[in-house]
Design a protein around this motif. Structure first.
Motif, mmCIF file in Angstrom:
data_model
loop_
_atom_site.group_PDB
_atom_site.id
_atom_site.type_symbol
_atom_site.label_atom_id
_atom_site.label_comp_id
_atom_site.label_asym_id
_atom_site.label_seq_id
_atom_site.Cartn_x
_atom_site.Cartn_y
_atom_site.Cartn_z
ATOM 1 N N HIS A 55 0.828 -1.208 0.000
ATOM 2 C CA HIS A 55 0.000 0.000 0.000
ATOM 3 C C HIS A 55 0.863 1.261 0.000
ATOM 4 O O HIS A 55 0.618 2.204 -0.766
ATOM 5 N N LEU A 56 1.895 1.277 0.823
ATOM 6 C CA LEU A 56 2.748 2.461 0.916
ATOM 7 C C LEU A 56 3.654 2.611 -0.302
ATOM 8 O O LEU A 56 4.256 3.670 -0.487
ATOM 9 N N GLY A 57 3.734 1.585 -1.114
ATOM 10 C CA GLY A 57 4.471 1.714 -2.367
ATOM 11 C C GLY A 57 3.682 2.416 -3.454
ATOM 12 O O GLY A 57 4.237 2.728 -4.516
ATOM 13 N N ASP A 58 2.408 2.689 -3.207
ATOM 14 C CA ASP A 58 1.554 3.390 -4.172
ATOM 15 C C ASP A 58 1.817 4.889 -4.075
ATOM 16 O O ASP A 58 1.548 5.505 -3.034
ATOM 17 N N PRO A 59 2.329 5.531 -5.119
ATOM 18 C CA PRO A 59 2.647 6.966 -5.035
ATOM 19 C C PRO A 59 1.415 7.859 -4.915
ATOM 20 O O PRO A 59 1.544 9.035 -4.580
#
Length: 258
Positions: free
Chosen positions: A119-123
């Motif tokens: 999820h946190l890899g989604d910019p």
């Protein structure tokens, strides 16, 4: 984004002030390694579907998808994969990170942490949702009660030649006397070198080399019987017994560590 000499991003400038961490994906070809380097941020090294190897000094970790390795800022390390893999690295700003570990630490990756990293890899994640997700991630970064298969390498050229040969072919059953004739040292000298330079006997070092190779093959979903035979065990039960003695878990439990 600036890049480090080994083609990894330079995390110092990777995360803007609003972010406490940044997730970066790397595709690694078979046998590819990032040479020794260090970061100004902490790093959590993890692969969602493959096996990674991390070397720090004389120690080596093999990480299946259920485990990650916390590397503190400023610690030189090398990272690679023996097979095609994706590395999903989390870079964490030290002044924004509540985790204060000063030594490399193995972390369990349960499903929630796995999804948070993705999820946190989604910019496109907004500032407030990101802040909430980061707080949960920090809470989930916990050491796991499992012994990884560390494999220090001997320094002496003769003993190191034996070690490298066993890493290339872990099923080799030759005794120290035979190895000694090949590298020009007595069995007693080789036994002393392994004990002094790796902290373990030659027999235990070879066992760990076999288990490490077996772990990499199991991560590729090879049948356990085939894995055991490939790394030098006559039966799956003997491989399982050795694996349990070294790690405290069966191979199956190791891959589902929490």
């Amino acid at each position: 984004m600036t890049m480090s000499p080994n083609s990894q991003p330079a995390p110092r400038s990777a995360a803007p002030p609003a972010e406490a961490l940044r997730v970066i994906n790397f595709d690694l070809a078979r046998g590819q390694r990032f040479g020794e380097h260090e970061h100004s941020t902490h790093q959590l090294v993890w692969s969602p579907a493959s096996v990674l190897t991390v070397d720090i000094g004389d120690h080596s970790w093999v990480l299946p998808p259920t485990l990650a390795l916390w590397i503190p800022a400023g610690v030189p390390h090398t990272t690679g994969a023996t097979r095609q893999a994706q590395m999903r690295s989390v870079y964490l700003l030290p002044d924004r990170c509540p985790v204060r570990w000063t030594q490399p630490t193995v972390v369990g990756v349960p499903p929630l942490l796995r999804e948070l990293i993705t999820h946190l890899g989604d910019p496109d994640v907004g500032a407030q949702p990101r802040a909430r997700a980061e707080a949960v991630l920090f809470d989930l970064v916990r050491p796991v009660a499992v012994t990884t298969i560390e494999l220090p390498m001997p320094v002496d050229a003769r003993a190191r030649k034996v070690a490298e040969a066993l890493l290339a072919r872990p099923s080799d059953h030759r005794a120290l006397e035979e190895w000694g004739r090949e590298v020009g040292a007595s069995a007693r000298t080789l036994a002393r070198l392994f004990s002094a330079e790796t902290g373990m006997s030659f027999g235990r070092w070879r066992t760990r080399a076999r288990l490490r190779a077996g772990l990499e093959h199991m991560a590729a979903n090879r049948p356990l019987a085939a894995v055991a035979h490939h790394v030098g065990y006559t039966t799956p039960s003997s491989f399982i017994a050795a694996f349990r003695q070294e790690t405290g878990r069966t191979p199956g439990a190791y891959f589902t560590a929490r």
